[in-house]
Design a protein around this motif. Structure first.
Motif, PDB file in Angstrom:
ATOM      1  N   UNK A   1      -1.429 -35.394 -89.420  1.00 17.93           N
ATOM      2  CA  UNK A   1      -0.727 -36.653 -89.088  1.00 17.93           C
ATOM      3  C   UNK A   1       0.038 -37.249 -90.260  1.00 17.93           C
ATOM      4  N   UNK A   2      -0.435 -37.002 -91.489  1.00 16.86           N
ATOM      5  CA  UNK A   2       0.259 -37.532 -92.666  1.00 16.86           C
ATOM      6  C   UNK A   2       1.370 -36.640 -93.179  1.00 16.86           C
ATOM      7  N   UNK A   3       1.628 -35.510 -92.494  1.00 20.04           N
ATOM      8  CA  UNK A   3       2.716 -34.614 -92.877  1.00 20.04           C
ATOM      9  C   UNK A   3       2.304 -33.440 -93.747  1.00 20.04           C
ATOM     10  N   UNK A   4       1.074 -33.408 -94.237  1.00 16.79           N
ATOM     11  CA  UNK A   4       0.624 -32.278 -95.058  1.00 16.79           C
ATOM     12  C   UNK A   4       0.570 -31.005 -94.206  1.00 16.79           C
ATOM     13  N   UNK A   5       0.710 -29.844 -94.866  1.00 15.29           N
ATOM     14  CA  UNK A   5       0.728 -28.557 -94.143  1.00 15.29           C
ATOM     15  C   UNK A   5      -0.295 -27.597 -94.759  1.00 15.29           C
ATOM     16  N   UNK A   6      -1.587 -27.798 -94.514  1.00 14.31           N
ATOM     17  CA  UNK A   6      -2.568 -26.848 -95.034  1.00 14.31           C
ATOM     18  C   UNK A   6      -2.544 -25.543 -94.235  1.00 14.31           C
ATOM     19  N   UNK A   7      -3.014 -24.468 -94.840  1.00 14.58           N
ATOM     20  CA  UNK A   7      -3.108 -23.196 -94.127  1.00 14.58           C
ATOM     21  C   UNK A   7      -4.552 -22.696 -94.144  1.00 14.58           C
ATOM     22  N   UNK A   8      -4.889 -21.914 -93.127  1.00 13.59           N
ATOM     23  CA  UNK A   8      -6.257 -21.485 -92.898  1.00 13.59           C
ATOM     24  C   UNK A   8      -6.320 -19.990 -92.638  1.00 13.59           C
ATOM     25  N   UNK A   9      -7.377 -19.378 -93.149  1.00 15.30           N
ATOM     26  CA  UNK A   9      -7.673 -17.988 -92.818  1.00 15.30           C
ATOM     27  C   UNK A   9      -8.520 -17.969 -91.548  1.00 15.30           C
ATOM     28  N   UNK A  10      -8.408 -16.909 -90.777  1.00 13.61           N
ATOM     29  CA  UNK A  10      -9.160 -16.805 -89.533  1.00 13.61           C
ATOM     30  C   UNK A  10     -10.492 -16.116 -89.775  1.00 13.61           C
ATOM     31  N   UNK A  11     -11.528 -16.652 -89.150  1.00 10.71           N
ATOM     32  CA  UNK A  11     -12.862 -16.050 -89.246  1.00 10.71           C
ATOM     33  C   UNK A  11     -13.169 -15.196 -88.025  1.00 10.71           C
ATOM     34  N   UNK A  12     -12.371 -15.374 -86.968  1.00  6.68           N
ATOM     35  CA  UNK A  12     -12.587 -14.615 -85.733  1.00  6.68           C
ATOM     36  C   UNK A  12     -11.248 -14.360 -85.065  1.00  6.68           C
ATOM     37  N   UNK A  13     -11.060 -13.134 -84.596  1.00  6.38           N
ATOM     38  CA  UNK A  13      -9.854 -12.758 -83.844  1.00  6.38           C
ATOM     39  C   UNK A  13     -10.293 -11.905 -82.657  1.00  6.38           C
ATOM     40  N   UNK A  14      -9.837 -12.264 -81.472  1.00  5.57           N
ATOM     41  CA  UNK A  14     -10.243 -11.516 -80.271  1.00  5.57           C
ATOM     42  C   UNK A  14      -9.161 -11.645 -79.206  1.00  5.57           C
ATOM     43  N   UNK A  15      -8.835 -10.514 -78.590  1.00  5.59           N
ATOM     44  CA  UNK A  15      -7.869 -10.522 -77.491  1.00  5.59           C
ATOM     45  C   UNK A  15      -8.473  -9.816 -76.300  1.00  5.59           C
ATOM     46  N   UNK A  16      -8.129 -10.317 -75.108  1.00 10.19           N
ATOM     47  CA  UNK A  16      -8.596  -9.694 -73.879  1.00 10.19           C
ATOM     48  C   UNK A  16      -7.582  -9.897 -72.779  1.00 10.19           C
ATOM     49  N   UNK A  17      -7.964  -9.571 -71.561  1.00  8.44           N
ATOM     50  CA  UNK A  17      -7.053  -9.667 -70.430  1.00  8.44           C
ATOM     51  C   UNK A  17      -6.693 -11.135 -70.166  1.00  8.44           C
ATOM     52  N   UNK A  18      -5.465 -11.516 -70.529  1.00  5.85           N
ATOM     53  CA  UNK A  18      -4.978 -12.856 -70.237  1.00  5.85           C
ATOM     54  C   UNK A  18      -5.415 -13.941 -71.204  1.00  5.85           C
ATOM     55  N   UNK A  19      -6.017 -13.557 -72.318  1.00  5.12           N
ATOM     56  CA  UNK A  19      -6.440 -14.597 -73.271  1.00  5.12           C
ATOM     57  C   UNK A  19      -6.389 -14.066 -74.702  1.00  5.12           C
ATOM     58  N   UNK A  20      -6.353 -15.008 -75.626  1.00  9.45           N
ATOM     59  CA  UNK A  20      -6.538 -14.699 -77.046  1.00  9.45           C
ATOM     60  C   UNK A  20      -7.438 -15.781 -77.627  1.00  9.45           C
ATOM     61  N   UNK A  21      -8.311 -15.374 -78.557  1.00  3.36           N
ATOM     62  CA  UNK A  21      -9.276 -16.323 -79.138  1.00  3.36           C
ATOM     63  C   UNK A  21      -9.263 -16.184 -80.652  1.00  3.36           C
ATOM     64  N   UNK A  22      -9.241 -17.338 -81.329  1.00  7.15           N
ATOM     65  CA  UNK A  22      -9.293 -17.337 -82.793  1.00  7.15           C
ATOM     66  C   UNK A  22     -10.327 -18.364 -83.234  1.00  7.15           C
ATOM     67  N   UNK A  23     -10.881 -18.139 -84.423  1.00  4.25           N
ATOM     68  CA  UNK A  23     -11.887 -19.057 -84.944  1.00  4.25           C
ATOM     69  C   UNK A  23     -11.635 -19.388 -86.401  1.00  4.25           C
ATOM     70  N   UNK A  24     -11.919 -20.641 -86.771  1.00  2.00           N
ATOM     71  CA  UNK A  24     -11.783 -21.130 -88.143  1.00  2.00           C
ATOM     72  C   UNK A  24     -13.117 -21.771 -88.531  1.00  2.00           C
ATOM     73  N   UNK A  25     -13.617 -21.438 -89.705  1.00  9.39           N
ATOM     74  CA  UNK A  25     -14.850 -22.057 -90.196  1.00  9.39           C
ATOM     75  C   UNK A  25     -14.510 -23.411 -90.811  1.00  9.39           C
ATOM     76  N   UNK A  26     -15.202 -24.449 -90.356  1.00 12.42           N
ATOM     77  CA  UNK A  26     -14.932 -25.782 -90.881  1.00 12.42           C
ATOM     78  C   UNK A  26     -15.458 -25.913 -92.299  1.00 12.42           C
ATOM     79  N   UNK A  27     -14.582 -26.329 -93.190  1.00 16.56           N
ATOM     80  CA  UNK A  27     -14.949 -26.645 -94.574  1.00 16.56           C
ATOM     81  C   UNK A  27     -14.817 -28.152 -94.733  1.00 16.56           C
ATOM     82  N   UNK A  28     -15.954 -28.832 -94.856  1.00 16.30           N
ATOM     83  CA  UNK A  28     -15.940 -30.292 -94.995  1.00 16.30           C
ATOM     84  C   UNK A  28     -15.821 -30.726 -96.446  1.00 16.30           C
TER      85      UNK A  28
END
Length: 369
Positions: free
Chosen positions: A43-70
């Motif tokens: 919301x403040x305009x910053x553009x952070x980038x993230x590595x994916x912890x999970x990648x999965x594709x199947x019939x009609x869907x795609x799923x990705x996961x990011x580990x939250x770093x607090x």
């Protein structure tokens, strides 16, 4: 921010992680490839980038996961895997949000989302929609299902069950950034608790500083859980919100030490914000008729609880005087409203040690001076 917090590392909200995971999943759904890094706009305009912890594709869907770093914040969701499953939606449907495993569903009115909606808050929804628009365009029709591994168990350590958010955690965030020890999530939970109580037609709420005082005030007044607000140390945060979102009757309940601090004018009663002034407590005891010897023992007691015990042994009611002073501080924070305010002071055993009964906050000396 406290001086010792200046060098602490900031982190990312669950909303930011969900937006990143959603964008990555959308990329894979449309192109067949997951990005190596995914960038989102906050919301403040910053553009952070993230590595994916999970990648999965199947019939009609795609799923990705990011580990939250607090970052360096002691957040219950730190390290949680936030996942997004993206599917194509019906033509003209726009973005449809669904709660997957570990994400709660709203079951009570009063929250920023209607009953039955997944607990994905408005700002995260906007962030997710903006992230998807970068990949699929502004008029894409997509179904987004957010899930959190072990989210149902994590939610037990939050206020969600009390707010009527069942089945998991909420996807939160207003800035996208977690500021260590800002306690913003707790204060927002206090506000949402008041909103839910008001929407349910509750006319008496009780804010408590801890579990002992909460159990004691619930028993004292026979209050149901929806009327109980876990305000912790943030007395001011609760009272100032009530000023603009009033409930007819409000009880502030707390232990002897925290209520003594409230009596001494502190609206944030955390131990880091300062200690209760035993000299001032000794002065109250003198007002109640304490001898020099008793006043001295109170002034040099090891704890506030010890000082209360010294006063009680001498037949002095300093709890009532503490409650009266605490009432003045709390009434001032309510801004002279007509809310009927009560103060209850409990010890560690849940025994009532001081009380100022209900009276309109507008009758305080502070508001009339």
């Amino acid at each position: 921010m406290d001086v010792e917090c200046k060098n602490l590392r900031r982190g990312w909200t669950t909303g930011t992680c969900a937006a990143a995971a959603s964008k990555a999943a959308c990329c894979a759904l449309l192109s067949g490839e997951f990005p190596s890094l995914v960038e989102v706009t906050l919301p403040g305009g910053q553009r952070p980038s993230f590595a994916l912890a999970l990648e999965e594709r199947g019939e009609g869907f795609a799923r990705a996961g990011v580990v939250k770093d607090a970052g360096d914040d002691p957040d219950v969701t730190h390290g949680a895997l936030i996942m997004s499953t993206v599917r194509r939606g019906q033509r003209g449907s726009g973005i449809i949000f669904k709660a997957g495993g570990g994400v709660g569903t709203v079951t009570r009115p009063g929250l920023p989302l209607p009953v039955g909606e997944p607990a994905i808050n408005p700002v995260p929804r906007k962030m997710i929609a903006a992230a998807l628009a970068e990949v699929a365009g502004p008029k894409a029709d997509l179904e987004v299902e957010i899930s959190v591994v072990d989210g149902e168990r994590l939610a037990e350590r939050t206020l969600n069950p009390r707010l009527g958010i069942l089945g998991g955690i909420s996807i939160l965030g207003t800035t996208g950034i977690v500021i260590p020890f800002s306690c913003a999530a707790w204060i927002h939970s206090i506000w949402r608790g008041i909103d839910v109580a008001r929407a349910a037609g509750i006319t008496h709420v009780a804010g408590s500083t801890g579990s002992t005082s909460e159990k004691a005030v619930a028993a004292h007044h026979g209050l149901q859980e929806i009327a109980l607000i876990d305000m912790g140390d943030f007395v001011g945060g609760m009272l100032k919100y009530l000023r603009s979102h009033p409930v007819p009757r409000v009880t502030i309940a707390g232990g002897v030490a925290k209520m003594t601090k409230l009596a001494q004018g502190m609206l944030d009663v955390h131990s880091k914000r300062g200690l209760a002034d035993l000299q001032a407590l000794s002065a109250l005891a003198r007002e109640a008729g304490a001898s020099d010897e008793v006043a001295h023992r109170i002034a040099f007691a090891n704890t506030v609880a010890g000082a209360f015990n010294e006063a009680e042994a001498a037949g002095l009611d300093i709890g009532g005087r503490v409650a009266d002073r605490a009432w003045e501080t709390a009434a001032k924070a309510l801004g002279g409203s007509d809310i009927a305010l009560e103060i209850l002071v409990f010890d560690r055993e849940g025994r009532l040690r001081g009380r100022t009964p209900f009276k309109p906050a507008g009758h305080s000396h502070a508001s009339s001076s």
